[in-house]
Design an enzyme around this catalytic site. Structure first.
Site, PDB file in Angstrom:
ATOM      1  N   TYR A  99       0.839  -1.201   0.000  1.00 47.52           N
ATOM      2  CA  TYR A  99       0.000   0.000   0.000  1.00 47.52           C
ATOM      3  C   TYR A  99       0.871   1.247   0.000  1.00 47.52           C
ATOM      4  CZ  TYR A  99      -3.782  -3.217   1.074  1.00 47.52           C
ATOM      5  OH  TYR A  99      -4.681  -4.249   1.015  1.00 47.52           O
ATOM      6  N   ASN A 122     -12.311  -0.792  -4.851  1.00 51.14           N
ATOM      7  CA  ASN A 122     -12.074  -0.997  -6.279  1.00 51.14           C
ATOM      8  C   ASN A 122     -13.223  -1.816  -6.870  1.00 51.14           C
ATOM      9  OD1 ASN A 122     -11.061  -1.608  -8.842  1.00 51.14           O
ATOM     10  ND2 ASN A 122      -9.694  -3.197  -8.076  1.00 51.14           N
ATOM     11  N   CYS A 130      -6.285  -5.317  -7.740  1.00 43.28           N
ATOM     12  CA  CYS A 130      -6.114  -4.989  -6.320  1.00 43.28           C
ATOM     13  C   CYS A 130      -5.601  -6.190  -5.531  1.00 43.28           C
ATOM     14  CB  CYS A 130      -7.412  -4.446  -5.730  1.00 43.28           C
ATOM     15  SG  CYS A 130      -8.858  -5.462  -6.015  1.00 43.28           S
ATOM     16  N   HIS A 131      -5.740  -7.395  -6.079  1.00 40.35           N
ATOM     17  CA  HIS A 131      -5.208  -8.580  -5.393  1.00 40.35           C
ATOM     18  C   HIS A 131      -3.682  -8.557  -5.347  1.00 40.35           C
ATOM     19  CE1 HIS A 131      -5.377  -9.706  -9.678  1.00 40.35           C
ATOM     20  NE2 HIS A 131      -4.336 -10.489  -9.418  1.00 40.35           N
ATOM     21  N   GLU A 157      -1.181 -16.500 -10.960  1.00 41.86           N
ATOM     22  CA  GLU A 157      -0.236 -15.667 -11.698  1.00 41.86           C
ATOM     23  C   GLU A 157       1.197 -16.185 -11.550  1.00 41.86           C
ATOM     24  OE1 GLU A 157      -0.783 -11.482 -10.940  1.00 41.86           O
ATOM     25  OE2 GLU A 157      -2.894 -11.586 -11.472  1.00 41.86           O
TER      26      GLU A 157
END
Length: 165
Positions: A99, A122, A130-131, A157
Site C-alpha cells: 500500500y 475498487n 487490487c489482489h 499468476e
C-alpha cells in the site's frame, strides 16, 4: 444509461460482471457487500458486448493465457479513488506492491491508509488488480473477495508466469 449484468463461473466463485454502454463498471464477488460498490439497478444481459468480451478475457486469464486486459472501463468513484485504481493497472502480472509503494507511485507517500481504503472499494476486481496489493511485509491483507481468493489469484499468476506464452 442503464447497467447490464452477467454472471461468470470462475475458480474464485461466481463473479457478477456489470457494464454500461461506455465500459465495464464492476466485477463483483459472490458475497460482495452491496455497500462496497454502490451501483444503480442492472438488467441481466448475457449478450451485452462488453460483458461478452469481459467474460472471454477473464476465462483466458484464469486459464493462464492472458496477463493484461483490453476492455473499456467506466470508473465510478471519487477523483482520488480513480487515481488509485488507475495505479493498480501499472502493477505487472505476477508481482505485488505494498500500500505504501502504491501511495508513493501516485505521489502521496503519506496516504497509504487512504490508498488501502480506495483499494478496498475498487469496483473492477481482477481487471484492476487490487489482489496484487499486499501489506508492507508482504502479508496478504484485506480483500473484498476474501483472502483465499486473493491467494488463489496470486498463485495462478505465479504458476502462469513460469510458463512461456
Amino acid at each position: 444509461m442503464p447497467l447490464a449484468t452477467a454472471s461468470l463461473e470462475s475458480p474464485v466463485g461466481t463473479l457478477t460482471l456489470v457494464a454500461s454502454d461506455v465500459g465495464l463498471v464492476a466485477v463483483l464477488w459472490p458475497d460482495d457487500d452491496p455497500r462496497r460498490v454502490a451501483l444503480e439497478p442492472a438488467t441481466a444481459a448475457e449478450d451485452h458486448p462488453i460483458l461478452v468480451a469481459t467474460a472471454g478475457q477473464l476465462r483466458s486469464y484464469f486459464d493462464g493465457g492472458r496477463r493484461t486486459f483490453d476492455l473499456p472501463l467506466d470508473w465510478r468513484g471519487t477523483a482520488f479513488q480513480r487515481e488509485v485504481w488507475a495505479a493498480l493497472l501499472t502493477i505487472p502480472y505476477g508481482e505485488t506492491r505494498s500500500y505504501g509503494a502504491l501511495a508513493r507511485a501516485i505521489g502521496r507517500p503519506a496516504a497509504s491508509r487512504a490508498v488501502g481504503a480506495a483499494n478496498g472499494r475498487n469496483p473492477l476486481s481482477i481487471i484492476a488488480p487490487c489482489h496484487r496489493v499486499v501489506g508492507s511485509t508482504g502479508q496478504l491483507t484485506g480483500f473484498a473477495g476474501g483472502l483465499k481468493a486473493k491467494a488463489t489469484l496470486l498463485a495462478l499468476e505465479r504458476r502462469a508466469g513460469e510458463l512461456p506464452l
